[in-house]
Design an enzyme around this catalytic site. Structure first.
Site, PDB file in Angstrom:
ATOM      1  N   SER A 197      30.912 -12.749 -28.226  1.00 11.64           N
ATOM      2  CA  SER A 197      32.133 -11.813 -28.322  1.00 11.64           C
ATOM      3  C   SER A 197      32.508 -11.821 -26.793  1.00 11.64           C
ATOM      4  CB  SER A 197      31.700 -10.361 -28.354  1.00 11.64           C
ATOM      5  OG  SER A 197      30.658 -10.037 -28.109  1.00 11.64           O
ATOM      6  N   HIS A 249      25.798 -12.147 -35.150  1.00 11.82           N
ATOM      7  CA  HIS A 249      26.237 -11.432 -33.842  1.00 11.82           C
ATOM      8  C   HIS A 249      26.194 -10.050 -34.081  1.00 11.82           C
ATOM      9  CE1 HIS A 249      27.453 -10.538 -29.793  1.00 11.82           C
ATOM     10  NE2 HIS A 249      28.791 -11.120 -29.963  1.00 11.82           N
ATOM     11  N   HIS A 271      16.553 -13.978 -31.262  1.00  7.66           N
ATOM     12  CA  HIS A 271      17.588 -13.838 -30.064  1.00  7.66           C
ATOM     13  C   HIS A 271      17.868 -15.338 -29.318  1.00  7.66           C
ATOM     14  CE1 HIS A 271      20.114 -12.658 -26.705  1.00  7.66           C
ATOM     15  NE2 HIS A 271      20.618 -11.674 -27.372  1.00  7.66           N
TER      16      HIS A 271
HETATM   17  N1  NMX Z   1      15.094 -14.610 -39.587  1.00  7.36           N
HETATM   18  C1  NMX Z   1      14.810 -15.781 -39.600  1.00  7.36           C
HETATM   19  N2  NMX Z   1      14.931 -16.987 -39.378  1.00  7.36           N
HETATM   20  C2  NMX Z   1      15.425 -16.888 -38.070  1.00  7.36           C
HETATM   21  C3  NMX Z   1      15.692 -15.669 -37.318  1.00  7.36           C
HETATM   22  C4  NMX Z   1      15.597 -14.521 -38.118  1.00  7.36           C
HETATM   23  N3  NMX Z   1      15.636 -13.358 -37.781  1.00  7.36           N
HETATM   24  N4  NMX Z   1      15.970 -15.849 -36.208  1.00  7.36           N
HETATM   25  C5  NMX Z   1      16.263 -17.259 -36.101  1.00  7.36           C
HETATM   26  N5  NMX Z   1      15.914 -17.950 -37.226  1.00  7.36           N
HETATM   27  C6  NMX Z   1      15.586 -19.234 -37.620  1.00  7.36           C
HETATM   28  C7  NMX Z   1      17.023 -19.930 -37.369  1.00  7.36           C
HETATM   29  O1  NMX Z   1      18.009 -19.743 -38.233  1.00  7.36           O
HETATM   30  C8  NMX Z   1      16.589 -21.529 -37.142  1.00  7.36           C
HETATM   31  O2  NMX Z   1      16.608 -22.008 -38.162  1.00  7.36           O
HETATM   32  P1  NMX Z   1      17.014 -23.838 -38.485  1.00  7.36           P
HETATM   33  O3  NMX Z   1      16.328 -24.514 -37.567  1.00  7.36           O
HETATM   34  O4  NMX Z   1      16.755 -23.591 -39.868  1.00  7.36           O
HETATM   35  O5  NMX Z   1      18.554 -23.496 -38.159  1.00  7.36           O
HETATM   36  C9  NMX Z   1      15.413 -21.317 -36.246  1.00  7.36           C
HETATM   37  O6  NMX Z   1      14.947 -20.028 -36.517  1.00  7.36           O
HETATM   38  C10 NMX Z   1      15.610 -21.519 -34.799  1.00  7.36           C
HETATM   39  O7  NMX Z   1      16.270 -20.567 -34.322  1.00  7.36           O
HETATM   40  P2  NMX Z   1      16.263 -19.692 -32.838  1.00  7.36           P
HETATM   41  O8  NMX Z   1      16.296 -20.842 -31.716  1.00  7.36           O
HETATM   42  O9  NMX Z   1      15.025 -18.796 -32.762  1.00  7.36           O
HETATM   43  O10 NMX Z   1      17.362 -18.774 -32.729  1.00  7.36           O
HETATM   44  P3  NMX Z   1      19.180 -19.213 -32.401  1.00  7.36           P
HETATM   45  O11 NMX Z   1      19.335 -19.266 -30.936  1.00  7.36           O
HETATM   46  O12 NMX Z   1      19.473 -20.468 -33.134  1.00  7.36           O
HETATM   47  O13 NMX Z   1      19.634 -17.870 -33.054  1.00  7.36           O
HETATM   48  C11 NMX Z   1      20.242 -15.779 -33.711  1.00  7.36           C
HETATM   49  C12 NMX Z   1      19.735 -16.554 -32.278  1.00  7.36           C
HETATM   50  C13 NMX Z   1      20.553 -14.289 -33.042  1.00  7.36           C
HETATM   51  C14 NMX Z   1      21.286 -16.180 -34.271  1.00  7.36           C
HETATM   52  C15 NMX Z   1      18.934 -15.829 -34.802  1.00  7.36           C
HETATM   53  O14 NMX Z   1      17.857 -15.574 -34.169  1.00  7.36           O
HETATM   54  C16 NMX Z   1      19.256 -14.998 -35.991  1.00  7.36           C
HETATM   55  O15 NMX Z   1      20.152 -15.429 -36.841  1.00  7.36           O
HETATM   56  N6  NMX Z   1      18.648 -13.559 -35.891  1.00  7.36           N
HETATM   57  C17 NMX Z   1      19.191 -12.634 -37.283  1.00  7.36           C
HETATM   58  C18 NMX Z   1      20.649 -12.196 -36.997  1.00  7.36           C
HETATM   59  C19 NMX Z   1      20.754 -11.050 -35.694  1.00  7.36           C
HETATM   60  O16 NMX Z   1      19.901 -10.279 -35.509  1.00  7.36           O
HETATM   61  N7  NMX Z   1      21.664 -11.383 -35.176  1.00  7.36           N
HETATM   62  C20 NMX Z   1      22.032 -10.221 -33.953  1.00  7.36           C
HETATM   63  C21 NMX Z   1      21.653 -10.987 -32.482  1.00  7.36           C
HETATM   64  C22 NMX Z   1      22.160  -9.760 -31.481  1.00  7.36           C
HETATM   65  N8  NMX Z   1      23.459  -9.348 -31.433  1.00  7.36           N
HETATM   66  O17 NMX Z   1      23.861  -8.267 -31.330  1.00  7.36           O
HETATM   67  O18 NMX Z   1      24.180 -10.496 -31.351  1.00  7.36           O
HETATM   68  C1  MLT Z   2      24.794  -9.324 -27.417  1.00  3.45           C
HETATM   69  O1  MLT Z   2      24.424  -8.243 -27.052  1.00  3.45           O
HETATM   70  O2  MLT Z   2      25.782  -9.936 -27.217  1.00  3.45           O
HETATM   71  C2  MLT Z   2      23.751 -10.033 -28.166  1.00  3.45           C
HETATM   72  O3  MLT Z   2      22.465  -9.377 -28.161  1.00  3.45           O
HETATM   73  C3  MLT Z   2      23.870 -11.506 -28.362  1.00  3.45           C
HETATM   74  C4  MLT Z   2      23.770 -12.319 -27.356  1.00  3.45           C
HETATM   75  O4  MLT Z   2      23.312 -11.796 -26.061  1.00  3.45           O
HETATM   76  O5  MLT Z   2      23.633 -13.553 -27.433  1.00  3.45           O
END
Ligand code: NMX
Ligand code: MLT
Length: 430
Positions: free
Chosen positions: A235, A265, A314
């Site tokens: 964002s 996000h 994250h």
């Molecule tokens: N549950 C299951 N799988 C996960 C999760 C999770 N919470 N987090 C990461 N993974 C998977 C991810 O999809 C990826 O799989 P693949 O190789 O099949 O593509 C693998 O683990 C490696 O990902 P990471 O390097 O750990 O995470 P990345 O930096 O790519 O993504 C997020 C970060 C935040 C997108 C990811 O952790 C996620 O999808 N979390 C759940 C959604 C969430 O809570 N988002 C909110 C973040 C905070 N915000 O407010 O924005």
């Molecule tokens: C945020 O507050 O924007 C989330 O934790 C996602 C991020 O920092 O990448």
């Protein structure tokens, strides 16, 4: 802003004297993998350490709670006021209570929505997602943009930031009424009652229809901790990117809101509540208790169905998000016996172990979205499809404080280089 000339000079000197210094390299993994950890943005207002979490202008969340003015006026007595963090992010200075109070009045003087906005919001279908309505409402306020008018009438580049500041404060001032109008229209009678004798967060709570001092405190905490998370999050980055085209702050932040509306996000906060509700519904129907064992069972079902556990993981953090921790502390103080609060705590006990065993996730710990919903739910704020709008009201403060500095520092159009797969293969074989 008195610091502008000094900061402009410092950045110009950095560029002139050290512009060619190499500060990193990029691997093919990083290029394909969403540019993780690639250092390519300047961000004044906050910095994120993977282990420690966020610092706003150098201050951790507990430090902000200790030094920023609160509603009672006494630092440390209650949560910081949103206006105090806005002051900190914009100016890098810790404000006095008098300065914060004057900022509250300044925001109220800019809060009137253009006449067409409330009728527009009321005309939208009630089943349109609240985040879609939010971006429509904010885009429609763009008729008030001072920057767009100044640009059209030929304002010089050296003055852009002065006009942008008017809009930055204008957007932040207008967001609560746009957000409250959406909430009251979708779920209630459409009426929005203000109380501008209160601070920004307290007045926002009244506009939403809540009149409870403890909920006001939660809103202050909520709005403060979601403001900024350095520049790379989707964002903030979107706001910065759109703003770099000299789109005005209304349009730029509407872009940021669209990014926030994605489930990876900000929308994760609604997904967390949905996940918990689905879990409860399943085990209630089966006559089973929600406990560590049933949560573990449900988590594996989610993972085996190739879905993410919302609120965990994250892109940068590698420890429990301090924004999770301070919300947990709020829960321990205000609702230690709340059923859902205890469920979230049990999830916290088991989920890191499950995600480690799953073996894919770089960070098995909870992020900010994992906790925010249950605190709102405790006060009867159960419309979880709306939760991301609250995140959006807060994120305006960080993303737009930086947008002011983007223009004050004269940062250019953002335009990174893309490459083709063929080019990458050629590099790989060298
Ligand atoms: N549950 C299951 N799988 C996960 C999760 C999770 N919470 N987090 C990461 N993974 C998977 C991810 O999809 C990826 O799989 P693949 O190789 O099949 O593509 C693998 O683990 C490696 O990902 P990471 O390097 O750990 O995470 P990345 O930096 O790519 O993504 C997020 C970060 C935040 C997108 C990811 O952790 C996620 O999808 N979390 C759940 C959604 C969430 O809570 N988002 C909110 C973040 C905070 N915000 O407010 O924005
Ligand atoms: C945020 O507050 O924007 C989330 O934790 C996602 C991020 O920092 O990448």
């Amino acid at each position: 802003m008195a610091q502008v000339p000094e900061k402009q000079k410092s950045l110009a000197a950095l560029k002139k004297e050290h512009g060619s210094k190499v500060i990193g390299e990029v691997t093919i993994d990083q290029l394909i993998g969403g540019a993780r950890s690639v250092k390519c943005m300047l961000w004044e207002t906050s910095n994120l350490d993977p282990e420690e979490g966020i610092r706003f202008r150098g201050l951790t969340i507990p430090e902000c709670q200790a030094v920023l003015p609160t509603y009672s006026g006494i630092q440390g007595d209650g949560e910081p006021l949103l206006e105090s963090i806005l002051w900190l992010l914009l100016t890098s200075e810790v404000p006095t209570k008098e300065q914060v109070d004057s900022l509250t009045q300044d925001l109220y003087s800019r809060s009137k929505l253009p006449d067409h906005v409330v009728p527009l919001l009321k005309s939208l279908p009630k089943d349109m997602h609240p985040m879609t309505q939010f971006t429509i409402g904010l885009n429609a306020c763009q008729t008030d943009s001072q920057f767009a008018k100044a640009y059209a009438s030929g304002a010089p580049k050296t003055q852009y930031h002065e006009h942008v500041l008017e809009d930055v404060l204008g957007v932040i001032a207008k967001c609560p009424e746009i957000a409250a109008t959406i909430y009251r229209n979708i779920y209630f009678d459409g009426k929005v009652e203000k109380d501008t004798s209160l601070d920004y967060s307290g007045n926002f709570c009244r506009m939403l229809g809540y009149d409870d001092k403890s909920f006001d405190e939660l809103m202050r905490l909520y709005l403060c901790i979601h403001t900024d998370h350095e520049g790379g999050n989707a964002s903030a980055h979107t706001t910065h990117l759109v703003g770099s085209t000299l789109s005005d702050p209304y349009l730029s932040y509407a872009g940021g809101l669209n990014a926030l509306a994605g489930p990876l996000h900000g929308l994760a906060n609604q997904e967390v509540l949905k996940w918990i509700q689905d879990l409860k519904a399943k085990f209630d129907a089966e006559g089973k208790e929600v406990n560590a064992q049933t949560i573990t069972e449900f988590a594996w079902e989610t993972l085996n169905a190739k879905k993410v556990i919302p609120g965990y993981g994250h892109a940068v953090l590698r420890k429990t998000d301090p924004r999770y921790t301070c919300q947990r502390e709020f829960g321990l103080k205000h609702m230690p016996d709340d059923e859902l609060f205890k469920v979230v705590d049990t999830i916290y006990q088991v989920m890191p172990g499950i995600l480690k065993e799953h073996g894919k996730v770089a960070n098995p710990y909870p992020n900010v979205d994992s906790h925010s919903g249950v605190l709102l739910w405790h006060y009867g704020f159960t419309q979880f499809q709306y939760y991301t709008v609250l995140f959006g009201v807060s994120r305006a403060v960080g993303a737009l404080s930086q947008l002011y500095w983007d223009r004050a520092l004269g940062l250019p159009l953002e335009r990174p280089k893309s490459v083709t797969p063929e080019w990458l293969w050629a590099q790989a074989k060298k």
